[in-house]
Write a protein that holds these residues in place. Structure first.
Motif, mmCIF file in Angstrom:
data_model
loop_
_atom_site.group_PDB
_atom_site.id
_atom_site.type_symbol
_atom_site.label_atom_id
_atom_site.label_comp_id
_atom_site.label_asym_id
_atom_site.label_seq_id
_atom_site.Cartn_x
_atom_site.Cartn_y
_atom_site.Cartn_z
ATOM 1 N N HIS A 170 39.958 -43.090 -19.851
ATOM 2 C CA HIS A 170 38.715 -42.810 -20.670
ATOM 3 C C HIS A 170 38.326 -41.269 -20.853
ATOM 4 C CE1 HIS A 170 37.499 -46.808 -20.806
ATOM 5 N NE2 HIS A 170 37.833 -47.049 -19.596
ATOM 6 N N LEU A 171 38.207 -40.621 -22.129
ATOM 7 C CA LEU A 171 38.178 -39.321 -22.012
ATOM 8 C C LEU A 171 36.968 -39.160 -23.075
ATOM 9 C CD1 LEU A 171 41.679 -38.399 -23.320
ATOM 10 C CD2 LEU A 171 40.648 -38.239 -21.131
ATOM 11 N N ASN A 172 36.384 -37.974 -23.276
ATOM 12 C CA ASN A 172 35.129 -37.724 -23.869
ATOM 13 C C ASN A 172 35.398 -36.682 -25.030
ATOM 14 O OD1 ASN A 172 33.035 -35.430 -24.051
ATOM 15 N ND2 ASN A 172 31.796 -37.359 -23.275
ATOM 16 N N ALA A 173 35.084 -36.830 -26.210
ATOM 17 C CA ALA A 173 35.504 -35.895 -27.287
ATOM 18 C C ALA A 173 34.733 -34.450 -27.091
ATOM 19 C CB ALA A 173 34.680 -36.701 -28.690
ATOM 20 N N SER A 174 33.597 -34.752 -26.400
ATOM 21 C CA SER A 174 32.999 -33.090 -26.323
ATOM 22 C C SER A 174 33.824 -32.461 -25.126
ATOM 23 C CB SER A 174 31.431 -33.220 -25.787
ATOM 24 O OG SER A 174 30.749 -33.808 -26.654
ATOM 25 N N ARG A 175 34.215 -32.862 -24.376
ATOM 26 C CA ARG A 175 35.061 -32.334 -23.397
ATOM 27 C C ARG A 175 36.438 -32.138 -23.767
ATOM 28 N NH1 ARG A 175 39.269 -32.713 -20.249
ATOM 29 N NH2 ARG A 175 39.863 -34.717 -20.566
ATOM 30 N N LEU A 176 37.032 -32.976 -24.776
ATOM 31 C CA LEU A 176 38.539 -32.531 -25.303
ATOM 32 C C LEU A 176 38.124 -31.182 -26.329
ATOM 33 C CD1 LEU A 176 39.641 -35.945 -26.430
ATOM 34 C CD2 LEU A 176 40.690 -34.420 -24.439
ATOM 35 N N LYS A 177 37.126 -31.549 -27.183
ATOM 36 C CA LYS A 177 36.852 -30.042 -27.887
ATOM 37 C C LYS A 177 36.833 -28.906 -27.292
ATOM 38 C CE LYS A 177 34.608 -33.083 -31.588
ATOM 39 N NZ LYS A 177 33.405 -33.261 -32.369
ATOM 40 N N GLU A 178 35.979 -28.718 -26.293
ATOM 41 C CA GLU A 178 35.516 -27.558 -25.454
ATOM 42 C C GLU A 178 37.069 -27.478 -24.738
ATOM 43 O OE1 GLU A 178 33.420 -26.371 -21.386
ATOM 44 O OE2 GLU A 178 32.251 -27.787 -22.789
ATOM 45 N N LYS A 179 37.746 -28.155 -24.194
ATOM 46 C CA LYS A 179 39.092 -27.644 -23.536
ATOM 47 C C LYS A 179 39.982 -27.130 -24.361
ATOM 48 C CE LYS A 179 42.177 -30.106 -20.564
ATOM 49 N NZ LYS A 179 42.804 -31.377 -19.885
ATOM 50 N N TYR A 180 40.218 -27.759 -25.618
ATOM 51 C CA TYR A 180 41.239 -27.298 -26.412
ATOM 52 C C TYR A 180 40.847 -26.348 -27.570
ATOM 53 C CZ TYR A 180 43.765 -30.740 -23.958
ATOM 54 O OH TYR A 180 44.495 -31.508 -23.046
ATOM 55 N N SER A 181 39.642 -26.102 -27.563
ATOM 56 C CA SER A 181 38.842 -25.329 -28.611
ATOM 57 C C SER A 181 39.519 -23.766 -28.971
ATOM 58 C CB SER A 181 37.547 -25.227 -28.763
ATOM 59 O OG SER A 181 37.188 -24.281 -27.666
ATOM 60 N N LEU A 182 39.971 -23.245 -27.939
ATOM 61 C CA LEU A 182 40.588 -21.887 -28.193
ATOM 62 C C LEU A 182 42.133 -21.960 -28.083
ATOM 63 C CD1 LEU A 182 37.461 -19.820 -26.353
ATOM 64 C CD2 LEU A 182 38.046 -20.269 -28.644
ATOM 65 N N GLU A 183 42.668 -23.084 -27.670
ATOM 66 C CA GLU A 183 44.049 -22.828 -27.539
ATOM 67 C C GLU A 183 44.896 -22.510 -28.840
ATOM 68 O OE1 GLU A 183 47.500 -25.604 -26.034
ATOM 69 O OE2 GLU A 183 45.692 -26.289 -25.429
#
Length: 188
Positions: A170-183
């Motif tokens: 189970h993953l969370n969209a907000s967490r994914l967006k934050e985690k990868y936003s600057l990569e």
């Protein structure tokens, strides 16, 4: 994925003692994208999603962007690198009809032949991306790219979440967006 391609991947995995998770994710992901008709001409999208899925399944990798050369044709392209080996699910059907493989590149091996891929990845200098799409992508973060995704603003995040659900994760969209936003893509 054809049975022949699957056999080649399983042989490569055994021969190189690769993490079984890599094969599982790449095979499952490629098959899903093929079923959805998304393989043709989507290297940046396909590679981005594969990169994120692999990371979320604890497989360290790099999302790469550069020029590749195949049969004297040079074009901008995205792929994934694991331990400096190429994993390219989008090379099977590029937008250029002169460039076509019957398989993917898995651990540097062309799965249609079972031999080292005859594709040169990362040719030319960092400043010489060949096509306008490659040049645009090189200026974007993954967050910016995902927001402008041609399949929809949240497509990448929703796909990764759905993929993970299918594997009891189970993953969370907000967490994914934050985690990868600057990569950003690693230029090769």
């Amino acid at each position: 994925m054809s049975g022949e391609m699957l056999n080649v991947i399983q042989t490569i995995q055994k021969d190189y003692e690769l993490n079984e998770k890599i094969s599982e994710v790449v095979i499952d992901y490629y098959n899903d994208m093929e079923r959805k008709g998304m393989i043709k001409g989507g290297c940046h999208l396909l590679s981005t999603i594969l990169h994120i899925i692999l990371l979320e399944f604890n497989v360290s990798n790099e999302l790469c962007l550069g020029n590749v050369k195949y049969c004297e044709h040079v074009f901008s392209h995205s792929w994934v690198s694991i331990n400096n080996m190429i994993y390219d699910v989008a090379i099977t059907h590029t937008n250029d009809p002169r460039i076509f493989l019957n398989g993917i590149v898995f651990n540097g091996i062309d799965t249609s032949t079972g031999e080292k891929a005859k594709i040169d990845y990362g040719v030319l200098s960092e400043s010489d991306l060949i096509d306008p799409t490659g040049k645009t992508v090189s200026k974007l973060t993954l967050g910016d790219y995902a927001s402008g995704c041609p399949r929809g603003r949240n497509y990448i995040w929703e796909y990764v979440i759905d993929y993970a659900k299918g594997h009891k994760k189970h993953l969370n969209a907000s967490r994914l967006k934050e985690k990868y936003s600057l990569e950003r893509w690693v230029r090769k």
